[in-house]
Scaffold this motif. Structure first.
Motif, PDB file in Angstrom:
ATOM      1  N   ASN A 194       0.923  -1.125  -0.067  1.00  0.00           N
ATOM      2  CA  ASN A 194      -0.019  -0.135  -0.018  1.00  0.00           C
ATOM      3  C   ASN A 194       1.038   1.156  -0.093  1.00  0.00           C
ATOM      4  O   ASN A 194       1.949   1.208   0.581  1.00  0.00           O
ATOM      5  CB  ASN A 194      -1.057   0.068   1.019  1.00  0.00           C
ATOM      6  CG  ASN A 194      -0.410   0.063   2.558  1.00  0.00           C
ATOM      7  OD1 ASN A 194       0.277   1.002   2.863  1.00  0.00           O
ATOM      8  ND2 ASN A 194      -0.570  -0.711   3.243  1.00  0.00           N
ATOM      9  N   LEU A 195       0.354   2.383  -0.504  1.00  0.00           N
ATOM     10  CA  LEU A 195       0.968   3.478  -0.747  1.00  0.00           C
ATOM     11  C   LEU A 195       1.575   4.303   0.703  1.00  0.00           C
ATOM     12  O   LEU A 195       2.826   4.489   0.573  1.00  0.00           O
ATOM     13  CB  LEU A 195       0.130   4.599  -1.308  1.00  0.00           C
ATOM     14  CG  LEU A 195       0.746   6.038  -1.659  1.00  0.00           C
ATOM     15  CD1 LEU A 195       1.912   5.775  -2.616  1.00  0.00           C
ATOM     16  CD2 LEU A 195      -0.295   6.864  -1.964  1.00  0.00           C
ATOM     17  N   LEU A 196       0.891   4.080   1.489  1.00  0.00           N
ATOM     18  CA  LEU A 196       1.429   4.609   2.970  1.00  0.00           C
ATOM     19  C   LEU A 196       2.569   3.867   3.514  1.00  0.00           C
ATOM     20  O   LEU A 196       3.551   4.542   3.912  1.00  0.00           O
ATOM     21  CB  LEU A 196       0.153   4.762   4.110  1.00  0.00           C
ATOM     22  CG  LEU A 196       0.463   5.315   5.276  1.00  0.00           C
ATOM     23  CD1 LEU A 196       0.868   6.723   5.401  1.00  0.00           C
ATOM     24  CD2 LEU A 196      -0.583   5.090   6.285  1.00  0.00           C
ATOM     25  N   ASP A 197       2.640   2.685   3.421  1.00  0.00           N
ATOM     26  CA  ASP A 197       3.673   1.792   3.997  1.00  0.00           C
ATOM     27  C   ASP A 197       5.020   2.165   3.045  1.00  0.00           C
ATOM     28  O   ASP A 197       6.094   2.387   3.486  1.00  0.00           O
ATOM     29  CB  ASP A 197       3.381   0.139   3.823  1.00  0.00           C
ATOM     30  CG  ASP A 197       4.381  -0.638   4.540  1.00  0.00           C
ATOM     31  OD1 ASP A 197       5.100   0.012   5.410  1.00  0.00           O
ATOM     32  OD2 ASP A 197       4.529  -1.647   4.006  1.00  0.00           O
ATOM     33  N   ILE A 198       4.727   2.093   1.835  1.00  0.00           N
ATOM     34  CA  ILE A 198       5.993   2.483   0.873  1.00  0.00           C
ATOM     35  C   ILE A 198       6.442   3.819   1.063  1.00  0.00           C
ATOM     36  O   ILE A 198       7.798   4.120   1.386  1.00  0.00           O
ATOM     37  CB  ILE A 198       5.539   2.320  -0.711  1.00  0.00           C
ATOM     38  CG1 ILE A 198       5.352   0.844  -0.965  1.00  0.00           C
ATOM     39  CG2 ILE A 198       6.806   2.757  -1.385  1.00  0.00           C
ATOM     40  CD1 ILE A 198       4.578   0.390  -2.365  1.00  0.00           C
ATOM     41  N   ILE A 212       7.254   9.068  -9.885  1.00  0.00           N
ATOM     42  CA  ILE A 212       6.835   7.547 -10.408  1.00  0.00           C
ATOM     43  C   ILE A 212       6.775   6.650  -9.325  1.00  0.00           C
ATOM     44  O   ILE A 212       5.929   5.855  -9.274  1.00  0.00           O
ATOM     45  CB  ILE A 212       8.099   7.245 -11.198  1.00  0.00           C
ATOM     46  CG1 ILE A 212       8.342   8.153 -12.456  1.00  0.00           C
ATOM     47  CG2 ILE A 212       8.303   6.051 -11.641  1.00  0.00           C
ATOM     48  CD1 ILE A 212       9.767   7.901 -13.363  1.00  0.00           C
ATOM     49  N   ILE A 213       7.525   6.510  -8.340  1.00  0.00           N
ATOM     50  CA  ILE A 213       7.199   5.874  -7.087  1.00  0.00           C
ATOM     51  C   ILE A 213       5.745   5.920  -6.433  1.00  0.00           C
ATOM     52  O   ILE A 213       5.055   5.111  -6.287  1.00  0.00           O
ATOM     53  CB  ILE A 213       8.140   5.947  -6.008  1.00  0.00           C
ATOM     54  CG1 ILE A 213       9.835   5.550  -6.418  1.00  0.00           C
ATOM     55  CG2 ILE A 213       7.715   4.963  -4.667  1.00  0.00           C
ATOM     56  CD1 ILE A 213       9.671   4.324  -7.013  1.00  0.00           C
ATOM     57  N   GLY A 214       5.261   7.313  -6.518  1.00  0.00           N
ATOM     58  CA  GLY A 214       3.890   7.540  -6.074  1.00  0.00           C
ATOM     59  C   GLY A 214       3.032   6.855  -6.913  1.00  0.00           C
ATOM     60  O   GLY A 214       1.906   6.249  -6.479  1.00  0.00           O
ATOM     61  N   VAL A 215       3.106   6.986  -8.305  1.00  0.00           N
ATOM     62  CA  VAL A 215       2.132   6.373  -9.153  1.00  0.00           C
ATOM     63  C   VAL A 215       2.435   4.824  -9.246  1.00  0.00           C
ATOM     64  O   VAL A 215       1.224   4.193  -8.974  1.00  0.00           O
ATOM     65  CB  VAL A 215       2.661   6.979 -10.425  1.00  0.00           C
ATOM     66  CG1 VAL A 215       1.842   6.008 -11.701  1.00  0.00           C
ATOM     67  CG2 VAL A 215       2.208   8.195 -10.573  1.00  0.00           C
ATOM     68  N   LEU A 216       3.303   4.304  -9.174  1.00  0.00           N
ATOM     69  CA  LEU A 216       3.410   2.707  -9.057  1.00  0.00           C
ATOM     70  C   LEU A 216       3.039   2.087  -7.667  1.00  0.00           C
ATOM     71  O   LEU A 216       2.438   1.014  -7.829  1.00  0.00           O
ATOM     72  CB  LEU A 216       5.146   2.380  -9.207  1.00  0.00           C
ATOM     73  CG  LEU A 216       5.581   2.710 -10.798  1.00  0.00           C
ATOM     74  CD1 LEU A 216       7.045   2.407 -10.759  1.00  0.00           C
ATOM     75  CD2 LEU A 216       4.799   1.772 -11.604  1.00  0.00           C
ATOM     76  N   ALA A 217       3.328   2.778  -6.501  1.00  0.00           N
ATOM     77  CA  ALA A 217       2.742   2.328  -5.322  1.00  0.00           C
ATOM     78  C   ALA A 217       1.300   2.478  -5.308  1.00  0.00           C
ATOM     79  O   ALA A 217       0.506   1.421  -4.809  1.00  0.00           O
ATOM     80  CB  ALA A 217       3.265   3.347  -4.119  1.00  0.00           C
TER      81      ALA A 217
END
Length: 193
Positions: free
Chosen positions: A68-72, A108-113
């Motif tokens: 999930n986004l928050l964890d990443i 990019i990381i936000g989108v991929l997460a």
């Protein structure tokens, strides 16, 4: 010191040996757990976060850090705050460039997460729908309510749990490593006594 974080779903000694050989020039942190376990709750993830000698961490893909986004993003923030560079191999990008956060990397990381989180939810929904369809068609193969497995069937199914218990792992750690509930681990432990 350079480190590599790897998460796999199930124990596989051949793969573990291969990974240790392949990444022999990096300190390897290998977790055997489900992606849904938050990074800071994974045994090797927690160890990596606490290791102050690490300055560079590589992962194959961003979804190895969480589902999930928050964890990443929480893990990325920890790395940024501690000056640790994160490299995502399949993107060829690093989180810090000349000691400063790379805005392209963050985007990019936000989108991929977000995509990884969405795909996990979609997969769970498809699984639920498939089970409902199978039930409606009368072909659902789930265990019948009230049925019980024999001791031998349980021990065969949870051989990886038995292995971890015999290695001296705690109930909670065995549960995490084998991706089963603590109740299952307790049940197996009672059966092998």
């Amino acid at each position: 010191m350079n480190a590599r974080y790897i998460r796999i779903d199930a124990p596989d000694q051949q793969m573990e040996h291969w990974l240790h050989n392949k990444y022999c020039h990096e300190k390897l942190y290998l977790d055997i757990c489900n992606a849904s376990v938050p990074f800071h709750n994974r045994p090797k993830g927690k160890e990596l976060l606490e290791d102050e000698s690490i300055t560079y961490v590589s992962v194959r893909a961003i979804d190895r850090l969480g589902s999930n986004l928050l964890d990443i993003l929480t893990t990325l923030r920890h790395f940024d705050n501690n000056g640790i560079i994160l490299k995502v191999d399949d993107l060829g990008l690093e989180s810090l460039v000349v000691g400063k956060p790379d805005p392209t990397f963050k985007l990019i990381i936000g989108v991929l997460a977000n995509i990884a989180e969405m795909e996990r939810k979609n997969m769970q929904e498809r699984q639920r729908e498939g089970i409902e369809r199978a039930k409606a068609q009368g072909v659902y193969k789930g265990r019948a309510k009230g049925s019980k497995k024999s001791k031998e069937e349980i021990l065969a199914q949870y051989s990886h749990v038995i292995k971890r218990l015999r290695e001296g792992h705690t109930l909670r750690n065995t549960s995490r490593l084998c991706d089963v509930s603590i109740g299952t681990v307790q049940k197996v432990k009672a059966l092998i006594k």
